[in-house]
Design a protein around this motif. Structure first.
Motif: not given
Length: 254
Positions: A83-95, A125-129, A163-165
């Protein structure tokens, strides 16, 4: 034995001729009113005569039967699309992704029912995890140019193991009529644009500055005395002039 008189022969010929003329007139009427049309489940030449429908389908005259309904059936699902571009290059986000299907296997016809169910389906789904690793080294604010869009770049936000971030390189985009110019591990949104024309008194030093003040969600660039259009930080971040970078809202002090 009865012999036909010439007058009888002429009379019979006239009657046959009249019948042929009537048939020809009926066919002509058919062509004028209906022509080749779909009646029932066959394509026939049809016409109306005294309120009744007559049809011919090359196999003879027949009664027009209504076609049975054809209920719709789903075709196969199409491929999943972001639906959109992945908001991260690395580190992982959901899209969010979506896919669609059409009611064409078969299409509903003859007053058949439409397909039941959803036309579109979505999922997250996860993107660039993958971990950022050397892309975002500790101890520095790193910027990374996008390899497809010259207006897009990524800023590294370092994580915290306690903190796990996770460390992430977050997608950002230069303002209108500018593009990202990479310089080592840094860079700036530079020319492809004319600088703003209004007099500027706060661009004596090249760099990035909060707009309009510290911890604002946008910033502008000064380059060789010219001020360039404002650039927005990523959603949920603000610009910290002290380190010349967008940071999470809670990490910026005015």
């Amino acid at each position: 034995m009865h012999c036909l008189q010439s007058s009888d022969i002429v009379g019979r010929l006239r009657r046959v001729k009249m019948k042929l003329l009537i048939v020809l007139l009926m066919v002509a009427y058919a062509a004028a009113e209906c022509g080749k049309m779909k009646y029932g489940c066959k394509t026939r030449y049809c016409f109306r005569y005294w309120g009744r429908l007559y049809c011919y389908d090359y196999t003879g005259w027949g009664k027009v039967e209504p076609c049975p309904p054809v209920h719709g059936g789903w075709g196969p699902w199409k491929q999943w699309t972001n639906s959109t571009e992945c908001p991260v290059l690395c580190g992982g986000e959901e899209i969010e992704q979506f896919r669609t299907r059409t009611c064409d296997n078969p299409k509903p016809s003859n007053r058949g029912r439409d397909c039941e169910g959803d036309v579109i389906e979505t999922r997250n789904v996860a993107c660039n995890p993958e971990d950022c690793g050397d892309k975002c080294p500790a101890g520095s604010v790193t910027y990374i140019a996008d390899n497809k869009d010259e207006k897009v770049y990524y800023q590294c936000f370092l994580g915290d193991a306690n903190t796990g971030v996770k460390t992430k390189a977050i997608r950002m985009e230069c303002g209108e009529k500018t593009k990202w110019v990479q310089t080592g591990k840094a860079g700036h949104c530079g020319k492809d644009v004319e600088p703003v024309t209004e007099p500027v008194t706060d661009c004596k030093t090249n760099g990035f500055f909060a707009d309009p003040k510290q911890c604002s969600p946008s910033f502008f660039q000064c380059h060789n005395g010219a001020k360039y259009p404002s650039i927005k930080c990523a959603l949920g971040t603000v610009f910290n002039e002290k380190i010349r970078a967008c940071v999470r809202e809670g990490e910026c002090k005015a």
